[in-house]
Enzyme design. Structure first.
Site, PDB file in Angstrom:
ATOM      1  N   SER A 147       0.840  -1.199   0.000  1.00  0.00           N
ATOM      2  CA  SER A 147       0.000   0.000   0.000  1.00  0.00           C
ATOM      3  C   SER A 147       0.880   1.257   0.000  1.00  0.00           C
ATOM      4  O   SER A 147       1.683   1.450  -0.892  1.00  0.00           O
ATOM      5  CB  SER A 147      -0.952  -0.053   1.201  1.00  0.00           C
ATOM      6  N   ASP A 172      -0.525  -4.786  -3.542  1.00  0.00           N
ATOM      7  CA  ASP A 172      -1.879  -4.232  -3.523  1.00  0.00           C
ATOM      8  C   ASP A 172      -1.951  -2.706  -3.481  1.00  0.00           C
ATOM      9  O   ASP A 172      -2.651  -2.128  -2.638  1.00  0.00           O
ATOM     10  CB  ASP A 172      -2.688  -4.824  -2.357  1.00  0.00           C
ATOM     11  N   HIS A 359      -7.120  -6.483   1.670  1.00  0.00           N
ATOM     12  CA  HIS A 359      -6.080  -5.516   1.301  1.00  0.00           C
ATOM     13  C   HIS A 359      -4.723  -5.886   1.897  1.00  0.00           C
ATOM     14  O   HIS A 359      -3.684  -5.709   1.252  1.00  0.00           O
ATOM     15  CB  HIS A 359      -6.507  -4.129   1.767  1.00  0.00           C
TER      16      HIS A 359
END
Length: 396
Positions: A147, A172, A359
């Site tokens: 992220s 991700d 996530h």
């Protein structure tokens, strides 16, 4: 509707499902899940502070003895402990070392300006930490980021701040979906609990909300995301105190048991006044009182909004321009934007999809992500497999 869009766009935690009817009642007969925190030493071998030339102190966890270094950068609000299970897994598969660092403003890292979370500042932090760690003889390094950390890994690589960079792995995060989600991020952050009565309740929330689907990973990593409302001390520092006290207690209990086996009598050797009895020396009972007070988030992400666009803007082109071998690990097909789709078709990077997770891909499926990274390193001929590790065919 807004939260569902956030989930689809950015892989954010889904709303917890509420059981009803007979199915919900049936759960009362199941064994209660253990949401107690787990200490880092089950996964990492060492924890130490890395002092940079500017005097900032970065908390680092490491494991592995030889081979290239997987240098892990966590996502916004997470901590280095989010890499615990993955680090233990990958070092059991191939010859490599893992280094996970609490970024500025996170975990147990302490800097002169914890609020400067700009991509430029955090990229320089990575370079400074690597310089302090390895001086003039850095090993081959693979940057791995999730992220926000994935974005920082790309910025760091493109700026040439890692002279021995041999690989880049991003987990991700894709520019298009990230930029689309920013307008709803404040709403999402406001929807999270602001206070937890105990650390166990925070871990339970993380699992039930879907923020971390893997209970074991949540038990070790959520500690790094919290701080005490009463003292301001981080959850990981608190657990450090408890762990040390528990070790002393266990040692004392073992000594008492050994004395009993040697024929020593408790009547002949009474305990000092005020000493706890062996029945009270268990880590579980000691931890209950130590960690049962209110916690809040270690970092207030809502105050970092001015840096969000800088993390993700232009990210796809920067990623594709990095000359090192690249891998992108995603939780779903919908996260590929135009630039990355074209880049994938041109074979500029490897892509792996793990749609059965949330996530926090590396926390939900640490074994699968470890397998992907291990095979990536073997294909690049920078390491060797250990024991019975078998190569798998890369995802597509």
């Amino acid at each position: 509707m807004e939260k569902e869009m956030m989930k689809q766009k950015f892989g954010l935690p889904p709303m917890p499902q509420i059981a009803t009817g007979s199915a919900g009642k049936g759960r009362n007969f199941k064994r209660k899940k253990d949401y107690s925190p787990i200490y880092w030493d089950k996964y990492f071998e060492n924890k130490h502070d890395v002092i940079t030339a500017s005097g900032d102190s970065f908390c680092a966890y490491e494991c592995g003895k030889e081979g290239p270094v997987l240098f892990f950068l966590h996502g916004g609000g997470f901590s280095a402990l989010s890499w615990a299970l993955l680090s233990a897994e990958v070092t059991s598969m191939v010859k490599c070392r893992c280094m996970a660092v609490d970024l500025r403003g996170h975990g147990d890292t302490v800097t002169s300006d914890d609020l400067d979370l700009s991509a430029e500042r955090m990229s320089r932090d990575v370079g400074d930490v690597l310089t302090s760690l390895y001086r003039d003889d850095p090993p081959p390094i693979i940057l791995v980021g999730h992220s926000m950390g994935g974005a920082i890994a790309v910025h760091t690589a493109v700026q040439g701040l890692v002279p021995t960079l041999i690989g880049l792995a991003v987990i991700d995060v894709v520019e298009g979906t990230a930029m689309d989600a920013l307008s709803s991020m404040q709403s999402f952050l406001r929807g999270r609990p602001k206070i937890f009565d105990t650390m166990e309740k925070a871990i339970e929330w993380a699992v039930r909300s879907g923020q971390i689907q893997n209970l074991q990973s949540a038990r070790v990593s959520m500690v790094g995301q919290l701080k005490s409302l009463e003292s301001g001390e981080t959850g990981s520092h608190e657990l450090e105190h408890y762990h040390g006290n528990s070790s002393d207690m266990i040692t004392e209990e073992e000594e008492l048991e050994q004395e009993a086996e040697d024929g020593s009598s408790s009547a002949q050797s009474p305990q000092p006044s005020g000493s706890p009895s062996p029945s009270l020396l268990s880590p579980t009972s000691a931890g209950t009182g130590c960690l049962n007070h209110r916690y809040t988030w270690r970092i207030d992400l809502s105050k970092t909004e001015k840096f969000w666009e800088g993390w993700f803007e232009g990210l796809s082109k920067k990623f594709l321009s990095c000359p090192a071998p690249k891998i992108l690990i995603l939780a779903g097909h919908d996260r590929l934007d135009k630039d990355l789709t074209i880049g994938q078709m041109q074979g500029k990077f490897q892509i792996n999809l793990l749609p059965q997770c949330g996530h926090a891909v590396h926390e939900d499926l640490p074994d699968k992500v470890a397998d992907i990274l291990a095979n990536f390193m073997i294909r690049q001929r920078v390491t060797e497999p250990l024991q019975h590790f078998e190569r798998s065919i890369p995802g597509c």
